[in-house]
Structure formats: structure tokens, C-alpha cells
Motif scaffolding. Structure first.
Motif, PDB file in Angstrom:
ATOM      1  N   ALA A 168     -13.492  -0.212   2.476  1.00 41.00           N
ATOM      2  CA  ALA A 168     -12.085  -0.831   2.769  1.00 41.00           C
ATOM      3  C   ALA A 168     -12.566  -2.283   3.307  1.00 41.00           C
ATOM      4  O   ALA A 168     -11.787  -3.084   2.920  1.00 41.00           O
ATOM      5  N   THR A 184      -3.219  -3.573   7.675  1.00 41.29           N
ATOM      6  CA  THR A 184      -3.047  -3.487   9.358  1.00 41.29           C
ATOM      7  C   THR A 184      -4.033  -2.509   9.961  1.00 41.29           C
ATOM      8  O   THR A 184      -4.667  -2.764  10.894  1.00 41.29           O
ATOM      9  N   ASN A 236       0.765  -1.191   0.103  1.00 39.29           N
ATOM     10  CA  ASN A 236      -0.123   0.025   0.074  1.00 39.29           C
ATOM     11  C   ASN A 236       0.903   1.285  -0.049  1.00 39.29           C
ATOM     12  O   ASN A 236       0.510   2.175  -0.511  1.00 39.29           O
ATOM     13  N   CYS A 293      -6.355  -5.832  -2.286  1.00 41.85           N
ATOM     14  CA  CYS A 293      -6.697  -4.579  -1.310  1.00 41.85           C
ATOM     15  C   CYS A 293      -5.432  -3.675  -1.039  1.00 41.85           C
ATOM     16  O   CYS A 293      -5.393  -2.560  -1.015  1.00 41.85           O
ATOM     17  N   GLN A 294      -4.520  -4.695  -0.728  1.00 39.00           N
ATOM     18  CA  GLN A 294      -3.186  -3.786  -0.575  1.00 39.00           C
ATOM     19  C   GLN A 294      -2.741  -3.266  -1.605  1.00 39.00           C
ATOM     20  O   GLN A 294      -2.079  -2.094  -1.563  1.00 39.00           O
ATOM     21  N   ALA A 295      -2.588  -3.772  -2.783  1.00 37.54           N
ATOM     22  CA  ALA A 295      -2.159  -3.156  -4.030  1.00 37.54           C
ATOM     23  C   ALA A 295      -2.864  -1.982  -4.528  1.00 37.54           C
ATOM     24  O   ALA A 295      -2.313  -1.265  -5.321  1.00 37.54           O
ATOM     25  N   MET A 296      -4.081  -1.720  -3.999  1.00 36.34           N
ATOM     26  CA  MET A 296      -4.859  -0.772  -4.096  1.00 36.34           C
ATOM     27  C   MET A 296      -4.594   0.511  -3.305  1.00 36.34           C
ATOM     28  O   MET A 296      -5.199   1.356  -3.147  1.00 36.34           O
ATOM     29  N   GLY A 297      -3.815   0.060  -2.511  1.00 41.31           N
ATOM     30  CA  GLY A 297      -3.258   1.436  -1.556  1.00 41.31           C
ATOM     31  C   GLY A 297      -4.041   1.251  -0.087  1.00 41.31           C
ATOM     32  O   GLY A 297      -3.931   2.328   0.372  1.00 41.31           O
ATOM     33  N   ILE A 298      -4.723   0.207   0.289  1.00 46.08           N
ATOM     34  CA  ILE A 298      -5.136   0.247   1.420  1.00 46.08           C
ATOM     35  C   ILE A 298      -4.357  -0.499   2.458  1.00 46.08           C
ATOM     36  O   ILE A 298      -3.981  -1.495   2.190  1.00 46.08           O
ATOM     37  N   ASP A 299      -4.195   0.166   3.649  1.00 46.95           N
ATOM     38  CA  ASP A 299      -3.361  -0.223   4.780  1.00 46.95           C
ATOM     39  C   ASP A 299      -4.062  -1.431   5.325  1.00 46.95           C
ATOM     40  O   ASP A 299      -5.009  -1.383   6.134  1.00 46.95           O
ATOM     41  N   THR A 311       1.909   1.721  -3.591  1.00 53.73           N
ATOM     42  CA  THR A 311       0.911   2.292  -4.451  1.00 53.73           C
ATOM     43  C   THR A 311       0.565   3.683  -4.035  1.00 53.73           C
ATOM     44  O   THR A 311       0.446   4.750  -4.974  1.00 53.73           O
ATOM     45  N   THR A 326      -5.920   5.288  -8.490  1.00 56.55           N
ATOM     46  CA  THR A 326      -4.950   5.613  -7.617  1.00 56.55           C
ATOM     47  C   THR A 326      -3.886   6.773  -7.789  1.00 56.55           C
ATOM     48  O   THR A 326      -2.969   7.022  -7.144  1.00 56.55           O
ATOM     49  N   ILE A 352     -12.541   2.161  -4.410  1.00 52.88           N
ATOM     50  CA  ILE A 352     -11.512   1.547  -3.612  1.00 52.88           C
ATOM     51  C   ILE A 352     -10.086   1.941  -3.883  1.00 52.88           C
ATOM     52  O   ILE A 352      -9.415   2.176  -2.938  1.00 52.88           O
ATOM     53  N   HIS A 376      -9.080   5.181  -2.425  1.00 54.22           N
ATOM     54  CA  HIS A 376      -8.966   5.114  -0.851  1.00 54.22           C
ATOM     55  C   HIS A 376      -7.669   5.900  -0.466  1.00 54.22           C
ATOM     56  O   HIS A 376      -7.656   6.662   0.497  1.00 54.22           O
ATOM     57  N   CYS A 377      -6.472   5.592  -1.165  1.00 52.41           N
ATOM     58  CA  CYS A 377      -5.083   6.088  -0.700  1.00 52.41           C
ATOM     59  C   CYS A 377      -5.104   7.682  -0.925  1.00 52.41           C
ATOM     60  O   CYS A 377      -4.123   8.181  -0.633  1.00 52.41           O
ATOM     61  N   PHE A 410     -12.902  -7.262  -6.944  1.00 43.03           N
ATOM     62  CA  PHE A 410     -13.502  -7.564  -5.760  1.00 43.03           C
ATOM     63  C   PHE A 410     -14.934  -7.843  -6.192  1.00 43.03           C
ATOM     64  O   PHE A 410     -15.682  -7.067  -6.668  1.00 43.03           O
TER      65      PHE A 410
END
Lengths: 262, 415
Positions: B279, B298, A79, B290-296, A82, A174, A107, A110-111, A96
Motif C-alpha cells: 500500500a 489517511t 476508498n 490508490c484511493q480508488a482501489m480501496g486503500i485508506d 470501493t 476489489t 493492490i 487490499h480492501c 502503478f
């Protein structure tokens, strides 16, 4: 021209197996670079190292966002990579499936958004505006990849080619400066491949995003790439323009076998 | 399967086999009885015959409904169309129907304690506590997809933080409610850290262990928690300057619980429809993507654990205040299992389903006290029947999806 991404002596071992062996790869601004090689050459492993899914055994990966200082990204979490501005798609589609097409792209936002728990509960002005911007941004991306008519459909119900494009849209959400595509044309029919060809070029030309792609479809690769990296058994065996690669004896050998260069 | 098709020779043969199978299965329990006094074996063949006839007859409706319960896979377009045309949904969207329902529900909720005895009010308060617990666990299990079998631990943390803080420092209920919630959230994060890398079965086992650890600590650390004898004389919540009779305070608690439930529904539904809720859903669907899309990962998991635990903590404080006595026996694994059943029966992720199933699972056993010996049997049977006929839970397919309705107008959601 500066390099957005460069790896130096990048090596990845799985036990006794060396999947990626001292690879030096470079992607420059606004460039479409193809990564080709026979099955098992370590292309996807290289992708996984770059995007943080694997921690490379040795070597360095540097990322330099346009107008920023270069940054070593070894061992960063996916993440975080990304968030820096590298986005990827997967060889076996990883959408998903039970979320709608629009939600999938949301989604990806998100970041780049910031509302926290408190904002979500209170629904303050910042959160509401951000949510609307997320929807609008995602919808425009869907228009760009021609998926806007599926907007409320569940992702798993999409035809195969559309799922591939949705993955690209999700990655674009992103706001990357470098897009890594892992076999985007796999399983597509010739018409879909041509559309993809067009889409990738548009992403580069209109959005100014550099692209690194793994692909087996040679026609697509030769059509759109500025440069091509060839890997075999984890090693990089050739780099060059499509024209150079086409006539490179080592590449021909790798693809057709040692005896057939007669 | 039509009615006519039901009575073909083939179907009758099937039912005969079913009957035979059940007779074999129940033979040792129902047919054989050893009389240890006279040292003889009694053969109760008539019991076996009854089982056979019963199984034979019941297998017809069973198969009939099973055939109806599984509609053919619908395509997305058809599914959407069905969703649009579905009478229930159309009804629910109609503003007048909504208004009437709200008015009716409000009236019922407000007048309930004055129409029924305090026994009923107490049961309802308990059911509401379970609604809150179910909604809390729904965040962890239903939305984020993390199977948590030790949820009762956070319930215990909430209950004991009120009991102990009152016992030692004399803190009031109103102060302890947020403290209990906060402590439970803290424990949620404490549990979350070691299990971040786990999923599915492994996560279930570890959380189960965590739940047991909390209970065992409470049971054995006498100096801290007074052990199995528990803590008594926990005060009911009151308002400063107002003396309340027992009856009045249980009514007060009921309204408090209504308020907490509404608060929970509001917060959880807003969280679910937010960036964080999305998320969680994505995390449930595919962790790597999910992680690859920038969601942390943890952070998202810990948020789910902490927020889920928060509601358990508040439920715990309420529970302690309601019963005025707590001991570790109230926080066994069975409790976790019931809360999990509420979530699963209700339909993972569906809030209305969770609320409904909390009422069913808590109120039905209360009103069927006459059959209390068979409670576990009925409970098991209900679970099995649910899994056969409605594996997706009471209410499914109405997961809130973001419905896009154009860019200019603010998007609406389909309830």
C-alpha cells in the motif's frame, strides 16, 4: 429488478460552471449501461462524483448492494466507495507504473484483506494464508484478462491495450458488484476493441457484475449496452436502448449539430 | 565513447572551454587576494593556471565515465534477462555463498569489540544508530514517498523521553526504550495529521518546520528540558545485578545496537513485503488510483509516519544512553539532512543501500578526522558526483518485487 446505483438530481458545480446538472441515472443488476455524450458533457465528472473523488454540490447518490439496504454515499471517501463494491478505471490510465503486473492487481485486494502491522511483522498463519490467497486470486484474474504471461513484468512496460486490461483486472480484484469504466477503448486498435467488447460481456455474464461505461466508440457502445444514457452540457438528454438512442433526434442533434438533421 | 574518440579535436575544444569556465568561476576566490595591511591587491595567476590545467585534465575522465554511466534504455525483457544473468545476483542466490557470507559477517560482528579499541566500538555504535535511523526514514521517504525533512524531531523525542523519564521518575533504560518508541510514534501521528493533504515540496517545508519547532521548544522551555544546558548523567543501559566497567558497558551497548539493528531489518523488511508495504508503494506511485482501489490514504500515511518515527525514537533512546548527555544542539536540521542523505545515497527504498550508505557517511568522516576542515566540502562533492553518475543511489533496481513462480509452490522472492 433493483437498481444497484441511482442518482437523483445530482449536481456538481465548479465555481460558476455547472458540470453536472440534475442528472438522474440508474444502473440495475447485471446490466451494461453506456454513458455517452460529446466532449465536456460532464461524464467523467459524474464518475468522479459517484466514486467519491468529488463531493457533489447537491442531489443524492444511492448504492444498493445485492441483498442489502440502499445507502446514500454522498461525501464518502473513494476508498469507502470501493469497499462498498464500486470499482472504477480511469480515462488516462492510472496504474502503478513501477510495480509488477501482479502487484498492481494485489493492490486491488487490499480492501478485501485484513492483515495488520502485527501480523505482517510476525508473519502468523493468518497473514501467510491471506498473502497466498491474494496471489492466487490476483493470478486468476490476470488469466481472465489474458495477462498471465506478463505476470512479473513492470506495469509501465506493457503495451497500451494490455495496460487498459490490467486496470480492469485491478478493479475486479476489489470484488465489485458494479464496475465503472472510463473510456476503456480509448486509443485501442479495432482488434483490441473487439477483445475488450468480449471481455466486458464476459465480466457481466460470468461474474454477474453490472457495468457502467463511458465510451466514444459507438460500435462498441451499440454492441454491448443494454441501455444508453446521453449527456450534453451536464444535462441528461436521452435514455433508452441502443435502438431508441440511434434514432433519437436530440442525440443526433447533439452529436452532429443543429443544422444537419435534414 | 571509446578511448580513441576521447582525444578528437572536438573533445579537446570542449575540455578547453571547461577549463576556461572553471578559471572564470574561481577567479575571485583563488586569483585575487586583497592585502588589507599594505592595501594592495595580490594577483595569484599561478593558482588560476593550476585550476585551468586541473579542470582540463579532469574533464576527460569525467566525460568518459559519464558516457559509460548512462546505459541506453533497456526494454523490460532485456532488463529481466540481465537481472537473471547478473553475476552478482546469481552469486547471491547460491546457498554456499550465502552461508559463507553469513558466517563471516557474524564472526566479524561478534569479534569486533574484542579486536578493536573502545574508540572504534563507539564509532561503530554511532554508525549503527544511523543505520536504524536510515531504515526508519526509509519507510517514510523511500517506501511511502513522503519527503520528511524533520525526522530528527522524533530522534529528539526518543532521546528526551529517556532523559526526562529517568531524571524525574527514575525509569530504567529497558522501560524507556519502548516508551520512547511509543512517544515518537505518537508524535509521528501528530505531525501526520496536519500534513495529510500535502505532498512533495510542501510536505518537505512543513516537516522541516516541525523539526525546528521541537528543537526550539527543547531549547527554550527551561523548566521542562533544562534548555540549552541539556541533561547530563543519563545512565548507560545495564543488566540488573551486574556492575559494568565503562569499557564493558560500551561493548554491551554495541551488542544492544547490533540486536536493535537486526530487529529493525527484520521488521522493516517484513513490513515492506506485506500488504501494508504494498500500500505504501502504491501510495508513492499514484495517490488517486490508490484511493480508488480501496486503500485508506489517511491510515496508510499515518502508519508510515508513525512506524518511521518509532525507529527514530528507539535510536534516540540509544543515543541518550550512549552519550549520557543530551542537549538540543544534537538535534539540528543538519542531522535530518544527514539521515536523508543516507536514504537518498543508498537508493530510495533499498535496505541494503541504506545500510551501506549509513556506514559510509558516518564512518568515513570519523576516519578522515585529519581532513575535518574539508568535511563539508567533500560531503558536498560526493553528493554532486553521486547525483551525476548514480542518480538512483548506490543500490537500485533491486527493489523487492513479488516474483510469481507458479501457483502451487510458495512464491519466492528475488533478493
Amino acid at each position: 429488478m433493483t437498481a444497484l446505483l441511482s442518482t437523483t438530481h445530482l449536481t456538481m458545480d465548479f465555481g460558476g460552471l455547472r458540470a453536472v446538472d440534475e442528472v438522474n441515472l440508474e444502473v440495475r443488476q447485471q446490466e451494461i449501461v453506456a454513458l455517452i455524450g460529446p466532449n465536456g458533457a460532464g461524464k467523467t465528472t459524474l464518475f468522479n462524483c459517484i466514486t467519491g473523488l468529488y463531493r457533489p454540490t447537491s442531489g443524492d447518490i444511492f448504492v444498493q448492494a445485492p441483498g442489502a439496504a440502499p445507502k446514500r454515499i454522498n461525501g464518502l471517501k473513494p476508498n469507502q466507495v470501493t469497499a462498498l463494491g464500486l470499482a472504477r478505471t480511469f480515462q488516462n490510465i492510472r496504474l502503478f507504473p513501477h510495480m509488477t503486473v501482479l502487484e498492481n492487481v494485489m493492490i486491488g485486494r487490499h480492501c478485501r484483506t485484513t492483515s495488520n502491522i502485527l501480523g505482517a511483522v510476525l508473519k502468523d498463519r493468518h497473514t501467510r494464508r491471506e498473502e497466498q490467497e491474494t496471489v492466487a486470486f490476483s493470478y486468476r484474474l490476470l488469466e481472465k484478462v489474458h495477462l498471465d504471461r506478463y505476470v512479473n513484468e513492470l506495469a509501465r512496460n506493457l503495451p497500451y491495450g494490455a495496460q487498459r486490461r490490467l486496470e480492469i483486472a485491478r478493479a475486479l480484484a476489489t470484488e465489485p458488484f458494479l464496475l465503472l469504466l472510463d473510456e476503456p477503448a480509448a486509443g485501442m486498435n479495432p482488434l483490441e476493441t473487439r477483445e475488450l467488447d468480449d471481455l466486458i460481456t464476459r465480466i457481466r455474464n460470468e461474474m454477474g457484475i453490472a457495468i457502467l461505461l463511458i465510451e466514444h466508440d459507438m460500435k462498441l457502445v451499440m454492441n454491448i449496452s443494454d441501455r444508453i444514457f446521453v449527456m450534453e452540457y451536464g444535462k441528461e438528454i436521452a435514455v433508452g436502448t441502443p435502438l431508441e438512442i440511434r434514432s433519437n433526434p436530440r442525440v443526433i442533434e447533439a452529436y452532429l449539430g443543429a443544422d444537419s438533421h435534414a | 565513447m571509446t578511448m580513441r574518440k576521447l582525444f578528437t579535436l572536438d573533445e579537446i575544444k570542449k575540455s578547453l572551454l571547461v577549463a576556461l569556465w572553471f578559471m572564470v568561476l574561481t577567479f575571485p576566490i583563488l586569483a585575487v587576494r586583497v592585502n588589507p595591511i599594505y592595501k594592495v591587491v595580490e594577483w595569484r595567476w599561478h593558482n588560476l593556471l593550476m585550476v585551468g590545467i586541473g579542470a582540463f585534465l579532469l574533464s576527460f575522465p569525467w566525460r568518459y565515465f559519464q558516457g559509460h554511466g548512462k546505459p541506453p534504455e533497456k526494454s523490460a525483457a532485456a532488463e529481466n534477462q540481465a537481472l537473471k544473468n547478473s553475476k552478482i545476483l546469481l552469486w547471491r542466490r547460491h546457498p554456499w555463498v550465502r552461508l559463507c557470507a553469513v558466517v563471516l559477517a557474524t564472526g566479524l560482528v561478534l569479534s569486533f569489540p574484542f579486536l578493536f579499541s573502545s574508540y572504534q566500538v563507539n564509532i561503530m555504535t554511532t554508525a549503527l544508530i544511523y543505520v536504524v535511523l536510515g531504515l526508519g526514514l526509509n519507510i517514510v521517504v523511500g517506501l511511502a514517498g513522503l519527503l520528511d525533512l524533520g525526522y530528527v524531531a522524533f530522534y529528539a523525542v526518543g532521546a528526551y523521553s529517556y532523559a526526562l523519564l529517568h531524571l524525574h521518575f527514575g525509569l530504567s533504560f529497558w522501560l524507556c526504550l519502548p516508551i520512547g518508541a511509543g512517544l515518537a510514534a505518537l508524535f509521528g501521528i501528530l505531525l501526520g495529521f496536519p500534513v495529510l493533504r500535502l505532498r512533495g515540496d510542501y510536505l518537505a517545508i512543513v516537516t522541516l518546520g516541525f523539526g525546528e519547532i521541537i528543537r526550539l521548544v527543547l531549547e527554550n522551555w527551561n523548566e521542562f528540558s533544562q534548555g540549552p544546558s541539556g541533561i547530563s548523567n543519563i545512565p548507560r543501559p545495564g543488566l540488573p545485578g551486574i556492575e559494568m566497567s565503562l569499557n564493558a558497558s560500551s561493548i554491551f551497548l554495541y551488542f544492544l545496537m547490533i540486536a536493535l539493528t537486526l530487529f529493525t531489518i527484520l521488521v522493516v523488511s517484513r513490513l515492506r513485503d506485506s500488504r501494508i508495504g504494498r500500500a505504501w508503494l502504491a501510495l508513492r506511485e499514484d495517490e488517486i488510483a490508490c484511493q480508488a482501489m480501496g486503500i485508506d490514504k489517511t491510515r496508510t500515511k499515518l502508519t508510515a509516519f508513525a512506524l518511521g518515527a518509532t525507529w527514530a525514537g528507539m535510536g534516540g533512546v540509544m543515543f541518550a544512553a550512549k552519550t549520557t548527555f543530551i542537549n538540543p544542539a544534537s538535534f539540528t536540521f543538519l542531522e535530518s539532512a544527514i539521515i536523508l542523505s543516507i536514504v537518498v545515497l543508498g537508493g530510495m527504498g533499498s535496505m541494503l543501500g541504506v545500510i551501506l550508505s549509513a556506514f559510509i557517511l558516518i564512518l568515513v568522516p570519523e576516519y578522515l578526522r585529519a581532513f575535518s576542515e574539508y568535511r563539508m566540502l567533500i560531503f558536498g562533492a560526493v553528493l554532486v558526483i553521486m547525483m551525476v553518475f548514480r542518480p538512483q543511489g548506490l543500490i537500485s533496481n533491486v527493489r523487492h518485487r513479488y516474483r510469481f513462480e507458479g501457483l502451487k509452490t510458495p512464491p519466492e522472492e528475488l533478493g
